[in-house]
Design a protein around this motif. Structure first.
Motif: not given
Ligand SMILES: [Zn+2]
Length: 275
Positions: A145-169
């Motif tokens: 994306n011209p502003l920010y973006g993290w393509p390698a994160f992937g599009e699925d919701a997943r846990k980062v560490g033991t506690r926190l979920w990341e829900l990508p847009i």
């Protein structure tokens, strides 16, 4: 259950506009329009609230709480993560949490980075959020994306560490159109038939659809001024004003077609293993 995750990023765009406070205040009235609609539809949303907006409009935040919606963090001063050190980010979120609690917020567990600015370079933010007791973030745009973006994160919701979920847009799947399906300018500008089809596909596959709207997205009376982060480009600024009158009409159609829920409710279901 897979759903459309309904959210409003509660910020005052005048805070970043040159001489912004000369323009009409638009946060309170437009937020109330959302609240009225959500009540009519019987849906619950997440309001990602900027700390200084909570301090400025405590009564409005009270109305959101009263209506049963979820409050979450959107940064105390809406500073993009690459402009902060991990320590400064921690202070910013602590202040954001304090501002929400001060106006009656309870059990705050979510965060959205300003401008989806959580990228590979600022991945430390997930750790800070978990450390502060939050359980989810909706901060990654998993594409270039011209502003920010993290393509390698992937599009699925997943846990980062033991506690926190990341829900990508949630993004479109059309080649060459890796932009959010249901948020801000993309929701207003892209053909609605395409949007509805894309949402249907995701829901059909039991994937959630992350949305984001702002008070200005429905503000048809806002004066014309140059919006921030557009590099002073007039054609991009024009897009900021297109399709505002259609947002609620479109959301109305979607809510008749798909289940809606807040981010927090969805994450609770994920945790319970029942989504
Ligand atoms: Zn924002």
């Amino acid at each position: 259950m897979s759903s459309v995750l309904l959210s409003v990023d509660l910020e005052d765009v005048r805070d970043w506009v040159k001489d912004g406070y000369h323009y009409r205040e638009g946060v309170v009235d437009n937020t109330r329009v959302y609240l009225k609609q959500f009540k009519q539809w019987g849906v619950t949303a997440t309001f990602f609230v900027v700390g200084r907006v909570a301090r400025r409009y405590p009564g409005l935040i009270g109305e959101i709480i009263e209506a049963g919606h979820e409050l979450a963090c959107h940064g105390d001063m809406h500073v993009q993560l690459d402009k902060l050190s991990p320590q400064e980010f921690r202070f910013d979120i602590e202040a954001n949490l304090a501002a929400l609690k001060e106006v009656g917020g309870k059990d705050i567990c979510g965060f959205r980075a300003p401008t989806f600015s959580l990228t590979k370079q600022t991945a430390w933010a997930h750790e800070v959020l978990a450390d502060l007791g939050l359980t989810y973030s909706s901060s990654v745009l998993p594409a270039k994306n011209p502003l920010y973006g993290w393509p390698a994160f992937g599009e699925d919701a997943r846990k980062v560490g033991t506690r926190l979920w990341e829900l990508p847009i949630t993004l479109h799947e059309v080649p060459g159109l890796a932009v959010p399906i249901a948020g801000g300018v993309y929701f207003r500008v892209l053909p609605f038939l395409l949007t509805r089809w894309a949402i249907g596909r995701k829901i059909g596959r039991k994937q959630p659809v992350g949305t984001y709207f702002h008070p200005y997205d429905i503000d048809t009376a806002q004066e014309r001024f140059m919006h921030p982060d557009l590099g002073e480009k007039k054609h991009l600024n024009l897009l900021m004003y297109i399709g505002r009158a259609k947002v609620l009409e479109r959301l109305d159609i979607l809510h008749r077609t798909f289940p809606f829920q807040s981010y927090g409710a969805y994450v609770n279901a994920l945790e319970a293993g029942s989504s």
